[in-house]
Motif scaffolding. Structure first.
Motif, mmCIF file in Angstrom:
data_model
loop_
_atom_site.group_PDB
_atom_site.id
_atom_site.type_symbol
_atom_site.label_atom_id
_atom_site.label_comp_id
_atom_site.label_asym_id
_atom_site.label_seq_id
_atom_site.Cartn_x
_atom_site.Cartn_y
_atom_site.Cartn_z
ATOM 1 N N GLU A 276 0.971 -1.379 -0.038
ATOM 2 C CA GLU A 276 -0.309 0.235 0.035
ATOM 3 C C GLU A 276 0.445 1.427 0.006
ATOM 4 O O GLU A 276 0.481 2.185 -0.619
ATOM 5 N N SER A 277 1.958 1.308 1.071
ATOM 6 C CA SER A 277 3.237 2.104 0.853
ATOM 7 C C SER A 277 3.133 2.803 -0.613
ATOM 8 O O SER A 277 3.700 3.760 -0.756
ATOM 9 N N TRP A 278 4.412 2.080 -1.196
ATOM 10 C CA TRP A 278 4.588 1.135 -2.642
ATOM 11 C C TRP A 278 3.727 1.881 -3.175
ATOM 12 O O TRP A 278 4.234 3.034 -4.592
ATOM 13 N N TYR A 279 2.190 1.409 -3.536
ATOM 14 C CA TYR A 279 1.781 1.878 -4.555
ATOM 15 C C TYR A 279 0.437 3.628 -4.551
ATOM 16 O O TYR A 279 0.881 4.082 -5.408
ATOM 17 N N PHE A 280 0.941 3.941 -3.543
ATOM 18 C CA PHE A 280 0.553 5.388 -3.359
ATOM 19 C C PHE A 280 1.782 6.359 -2.719
ATOM 20 O O PHE A 280 1.560 7.433 -3.753
ATOM 21 N N ARG A 281 2.652 5.569 -2.701
ATOM 22 C CA ARG A 281 4.561 6.277 -3.661
ATOM 23 C C ARG A 281 4.502 6.336 -5.013
ATOM 24 O O ARG A 281 4.521 7.116 -5.365
ATOM 25 N N SER A 282 3.784 5.696 -5.722
ATOM 26 C CA SER A 282 4.099 5.127 -6.595
ATOM 27 C C SER A 282 2.439 6.041 -7.909
ATOM 28 O O SER A 282 2.192 5.939 -8.685
ATOM 29 N N LYS A 283 2.518 6.844 -6.925
ATOM 30 C CA LYS A 283 0.478 7.930 -7.530
ATOM 31 C C LYS A 283 -0.309 6.911 -7.932
ATOM 32 O O LYS A 283 -0.915 7.106 -9.221
ATOM 33 N N SER A 284 -0.876 5.608 -7.157
ATOM 34 C CA SER A 284 -1.535 4.866 -7.712
ATOM 35 C C SER A 284 -0.983 4.166 -9.120
ATOM 36 O O SER A 284 -2.596 3.417 -9.785
ATOM 37 N N MET A 285 -0.097 4.391 -9.720
ATOM 38 C CA MET A 285 0.311 3.823 -10.909
ATOM 39 C C MET A 285 -0.578 5.004 -12.104
ATOM 40 O O MET A 285 -0.445 4.040 -13.355
ATOM 41 N N SER A 286 -0.713 5.542 -11.595
ATOM 42 C CA SER A 286 -1.866 6.320 -12.842
ATOM 43 C C SER A 286 -0.879 6.756 -13.971
ATOM 44 O O SER A 286 -1.320 7.589 -15.055
#
Length: 350
Positions: A276-286
């Protein structure tokens, strides 16, 4: 004439001293300010908040990582901007522990440019800022709490709230940002202590409430665990205020080790919180949508020029984008624990 010379000499010395004082004072003040800012930057770089990424927080009806909580919360204050090179988690805690350091700092983000221009002009006419500062406000959209606390701005925001069609929403957003940036509210949202009874419907406790309670007052929580959390959180706060990065890192690790042991069956998996931390650091993979966009270019060229190479390149980019897109959907499904279709972003992505 002879008697006036000592007097004239004394006046010249006094004038020279006063002149030197006023010339060097801004430089000294600027140097002191720069030194203080450098200390904050050095502290921010030395602090390691990665252990807190393993800590779960009860917020918005679900459990999420500290980093995703801080990012979602700070979005309502700083918008898409960041304070220097600080992470959202660092700014969240620093704002809670050292609020005075942010009162004069450009912190609150204003999205709409017409609203920025109106605020900047009001502040300029009141004498609170000059034209250069007004231009910066319009360009960045960031404004300090001190400027938003000016009486002229309070009157302006009341008038804006009355216009339900054009300016009510931005005015309410500014008021909410001011409210959310209060230390008490920031700390009250850190519900990180799971219920010792392990019930999923029970409310989690904040570390502030825990430190204010006596051992035994929180049902099911042993006095030893209570004391350990109390001491660790108190030391963490004190070390943060004194900018003792080494001690902050040590207490962050200690908190991350204690909290999951209170209700192991209730606590989310470390892997899920890390993802989850990685996903939001990656800007929700947008950013995956950009790969789709790049795939369109060679695919169009293949249609127009009947170019086989462009067709293969475009198809490859499309397959890569589709793979990342599918992965982003799977990751969001995994970290949320439900089919991702609860809001507009999730609906479009799905």
């Amino acid at each position: 004439m002879m008697q006036s010379k000592p007097y004239d000499k004394c006046c010249w010395r006094l004038a020279l001293f006063v002149g030197l004082f006023f010339v060097t004072q801004p430089e000294n003040s600027s140097a002191a300010k720069s030194e203080a800012e450098n200390k904050v930057v050095a502290f921010a770089k030395s602090v390691d908040l990665s252990p807190l990424h393993k800590i779960a927080i009860q917020a918005d009806g679900r459990l999420r990582s500290f980093e995703s909580h801080a990012k979602a919360y700070m979005k309502h204050i700083t918008g898409p901007k960041r304070i220097g090179e600080q992470s959202d988690g660092f700014t969240y805690l620093d704002l809670a522990f050292r609020p005075d350091a942010y009162f004069d700092l450009d912190l609150v983000y204003i999205k709409k440019k017409p609203v920025r221009a109106t605020l900047a002009e009001t502040l300029r006419l009141s004498g609170a800022i000059d034209q250069e500062r007004a231009d910066t406000l319009i360009e960045t959209g960031l404004v300090s709490q001190r400027l938003l606390s000016q009486p002229e701005i309070a009157v302006l925001l009341d008038r804006m709230r009355a216009d339900l069609i054009r300016t009510s929403k931005p005015a309410i957003a500014i008021a909410n940002a001011m409210q959310l940036s209060r230390p008490g509210l920031l700390l009250s949202e850190l519900r990180v202590v799971p219920p010792p009874d392990g019930e999923r419907n029970s409310h989690w406790t904040t570390l502030t409430d825990l430190t204010g309670a006596k051992p035994g007052e929180i049902e099911g929580l042993s006095a030893r665990t209570h004391e350990s959390l109390h001491n660790s959180w108190t030391a963490f706060r004190e070390a943060w205020v004194t900018r003792d990065a080494q001690r902050v890192n040590a207490e962050a690790n200690r908190l991350a080790a204690i909290l999951p042991t209170i209700a192991p069956d209730l606590y989310p998996e470390t892997g899920r919180l890390a993802w989850e931390s990685w996903y939001f650091r990656s800007k929700s993979m947008s950013w995956v949508w950009l790969i789709y966009l790049f795939a369109v270019i060679p695919l169009l060229m293949s249609v127009i020029y009947r170019w086989r190479g462009a067709y293969c390149a475009g198809l490859l980019l499309f397959v890569i984008a589709f793979g990342f897109h599918t992965a982003s959907l799977a990751i969001r499904w995994y970290i949320s624990g439900r089919w991702p279709n609860a809001n507009m972003f999730e609906a479009v992505t799905t």
